[in-house]
Scaffold this motif. Sequence first.
Motif, mmCIF file in Angstrom:
data_model
loop_
_atom_site.group_PDB
_atom_site.id
_atom_site.type_symbol
_atom_site.label_atom_id
_atom_site.label_comp_id
_atom_site.label_asym_id
_atom_site.label_seq_id
_atom_site.Cartn_x
_atom_site.Cartn_y
_atom_site.Cartn_z
ATOM 1 N N ALA A 1 -18.511 -16.698 -19.040
ATOM 2 C CA ALA A 1 -19.738 -17.095 -18.519
ATOM 3 C C ALA A 1 -20.590 -16.228 -17.950
ATOM 4 O O ALA A 1 -21.998 -16.290 -18.212
ATOM 5 N N LEU A 2 -20.186 -15.493 -17.123
ATOM 6 C CA LEU A 2 -21.229 -14.449 -16.338
ATOM 7 C C LEU A 2 -21.696 -13.500 -17.286
ATOM 8 O O LEU A 2 -22.950 -13.240 -17.536
ATOM 9 N N ASN A 3 -20.716 -12.864 -18.309
ATOM 10 C CA ASN A 3 -21.349 -12.122 -19.442
ATOM 11 C C ASN A 3 -22.545 -12.662 -20.270
ATOM 12 O O ASN A 3 -23.459 -12.122 -20.673
ATOM 13 N N ARG A 4 -22.342 -13.752 -20.404
ATOM 14 C CA ARG A 4 -23.429 -14.823 -21.347
ATOM 15 C C ARG A 4 -24.651 -14.672 -20.374
ATOM 16 O O ARG A 4 -25.804 -14.638 -20.961
ATOM 17 N N LEU A 5 -24.448 -15.143 -19.136
ATOM 18 C CA LEU A 5 -25.756 -15.260 -18.320
ATOM 19 C C LEU A 5 -26.327 -13.863 -18.295
ATOM 20 O O LEU A 5 -27.648 -13.898 -18.200
ATOM 21 N N LEU A 6 -25.459 -12.712 -18.016
ATOM 22 C CA LEU A 6 -26.328 -11.556 -17.966
ATOM 23 C C LEU A 6 -27.002 -11.092 -19.084
ATOM 24 O O LEU A 6 -27.901 -10.412 -18.971
ATOM 25 N N LEU A 7 -26.472 -11.387 -20.396
ATOM 26 C CA LEU A 7 -27.186 -10.779 -21.662
ATOM 27 C C LEU A 7 -28.312 -11.889 -22.095
ATOM 28 O O LEU A 7 -28.873 -11.668 -23.123
ATOM 29 N N THR A 8 -28.376 -13.318 -21.312
ATOM 30 C CA THR A 8 -29.551 -13.996 -21.759
ATOM 31 C C THR A 8 -31.065 -13.414 -21.209
ATOM 32 O O THR A 8 -30.921 -12.897 -19.928
ATOM 33 N N ASP A 9 -31.862 -13.459 -21.778
ATOM 34 C CA ASP A 9 -33.044 -12.994 -21.370
ATOM 35 C C ASP A 9 -33.512 -13.760 -20.178
ATOM 36 O O ASP A 9 -33.774 -15.010 -20.110
ATOM 37 N N PRO A 10 -33.904 -12.839 -19.051
ATOM 38 C CA PRO A 10 -34.300 -13.193 -17.624
ATOM 39 C C PRO A 10 -35.445 -14.411 -18.125
ATOM 40 O O PRO A 10 -35.415 -15.374 -17.077
ATOM 41 N N VAL A 11 -36.356 -14.323 -18.959
ATOM 42 C CA VAL A 11 -37.313 -15.364 -18.813
ATOM 43 C C VAL A 11 -36.784 -16.758 -19.410
ATOM 44 O O VAL A 11 -37.241 -17.757 -18.854
ATOM 45 N N VAL A 12 -35.983 -16.591 -20.307
ATOM 46 C CA VAL A 12 -35.355 -17.764 -20.973
ATOM 47 C C VAL A 12 -34.416 -18.267 -20.054
ATOM 48 O O VAL A 12 -34.272 -19.578 -19.792
ATOM 49 N N ARG A 13 -33.700 -17.630 -19.230
ATOM 50 C CA ARG A 13 -32.753 -17.982 -18.175
ATOM 51 C C ARG A 13 -33.394 -18.797 -17.079
ATOM 52 O O ARG A 13 -32.702 -19.777 -16.612
ATOM 53 N N THR A 14 -34.808 -18.679 -16.793
ATOM 54 C CA THR A 14 -35.396 -19.545 -15.706
ATOM 55 C C THR A 14 -35.349 -20.699 -16.075
ATOM 56 O O THR A 14 -35.758 -21.738 -15.231
ATOM 57 N N ARG A 15 -35.357 -21.306 -17.350
ATOM 58 C CA ARG A 15 -35.675 -22.633 -17.918
ATOM 59 C C ARG A 15 -34.338 -23.544 -17.595
ATOM 60 O O ARG A 15 -34.331 -24.650 -17.679
ATOM 61 N N GLY A 16 -33.334 -22.671 -17.420
ATOM 62 C CA GLY A 16 -32.192 -23.258 -16.872
ATOM 63 C C GLY A 16 -30.973 -23.198 -18.118
ATOM 64 O O GLY A 16 -31.355 -22.691 -19.244
ATOM 65 N N VAL A 17 -29.842 -23.321 -17.836
ATOM 66 C CA VAL A 17 -28.788 -23.331 -18.940
ATOM 67 C C VAL A 17 -27.881 -24.875 -19.042
ATOM 68 O O VAL A 17 -27.983 -25.464 -17.741
ATOM 69 N N CYS A 18 -27.286 -25.108 -19.928
ATOM 70 C CA CYS A 18 -26.454 -25.891 -20.103
ATOM 71 C C CYS A 18 -24.963 -25.414 -20.708
ATOM 72 O O CYS A 18 -24.954 -24.609 -21.358
ATOM 73 N N ALA A 19 -24.099 -26.194 -20.291
ATOM 74 C CA ALA A 19 -22.624 -25.979 -20.576
ATOM 75 C C ALA A 19 -21.796 -27.253 -20.946
ATOM 76 O O ALA A 19 -21.881 -28.256 -20.133
ATOM 77 N N MET A 20 -20.777 -27.241 -21.525
ATOM 78 C CA MET A 20 -19.878 -28.234 -21.774
ATOM 79 C C MET A 20 -18.518 -27.965 -21.286
ATOM 80 O O MET A 20 -17.990 -26.488 -21.893
#
Length: 357
Positions: free
Chosen positions: A59-78
């Motif tokens: 989870a953390l590795n994916r979060l850290l590799l997500t573009d910071p601008v895109v990350r600000t919109r929020g994330v979703c998981a199942m």
Amino acid sequence: MLLQPPSIEDIRAAAERLAGAILDTPCLPSETLSAITGTQLFLKFENLQFTASFKERGALNRLLLTDPVVRTRGVCAMSAGNHAQGVAYHARRLGVAATIVMPVGTPLTKIARTRDHGARVVIEGANLSEALAIAHDLATAEGLTFIHPYDDPAVIAGQGTIGLEIIAAVPDLDAIVVPIGGGGMISGIAIAAKQIKPAVQVIGVQSRTYPSMARALAGESDACPDGMTIAEGIAVKTAGVLTREVVRALVDDILLVGESDIEAAIALLLSVEKTVVEGAGAAGLAAVLAHRDRFVGKRVATVLSGGNIDLRVLASVAMRELVRSGRLLRFEVPISDAPGVLACLTGVCAATTTMAG
């Protein structure tokens, strides 16, 4: 776009990325369990992570590799719980809003802990597959970045750091036994372990109730019917698309275990190692116990992948194991309602206990 599995370099980069935020959990020998199983058994205590599960890594590795601008919109998981907690916890650490879809029937303790980490929790879907579809729709509708629990190269790379740590701790292993749900953890571990030590066997374990990966590799329909299992963390109805190809290429075998095998492993870890594991986390030990001939005389490591089990379930498992082992008995004796009869009965019981001792 066809996803490609991570390389050993991706996994090593993930290890550097996660350093300081994820616990390098101990991988320790268990003398008592080694004697019971006839192996030299090592336990990788992923239940000691902050959220009590290995899922934090991916989870953390994916979060850290997500573009910071895109990350600000929020994330979703199942998730049925552990991936949910990993995403929610690290999203909050990074200041990212998280929405988690959890299927109906998810243990209350996992729902509560996910909410405690600040996530918005949506309880929908009869199983993981239905919840996954709902989460995808929600992410699309709200412009959220979806973090897949297993079919994502960055998630697999994060989980693969477990393999690096196991081989570093016990270089001369014969086998690593890994629970399989969607296949993210075993894929990452297999990529790392086989690259460093090609001779090591990587053995997967699934519940007989949800053998989706085993069926997929056998060329059968991998869609499992809904069923009840104490190992809800690996109750995945359909094997991952990316992960099944990694498992096909690198995993040596998949073993199946029953509910009683898993319950016995939970109780044994509690009584012998004084450590709490959930059903999925005990599946590896369950396989070593149920398939002893496969592992006897070998140096074996297994991953205690999670410790998020409801206390009521844990108490029930412990009670049933006491009954199975003959340490707890129940019997009925019809007696008359007359003075002195109960005293006579307890006297007979005491005398019987004395003779047995």
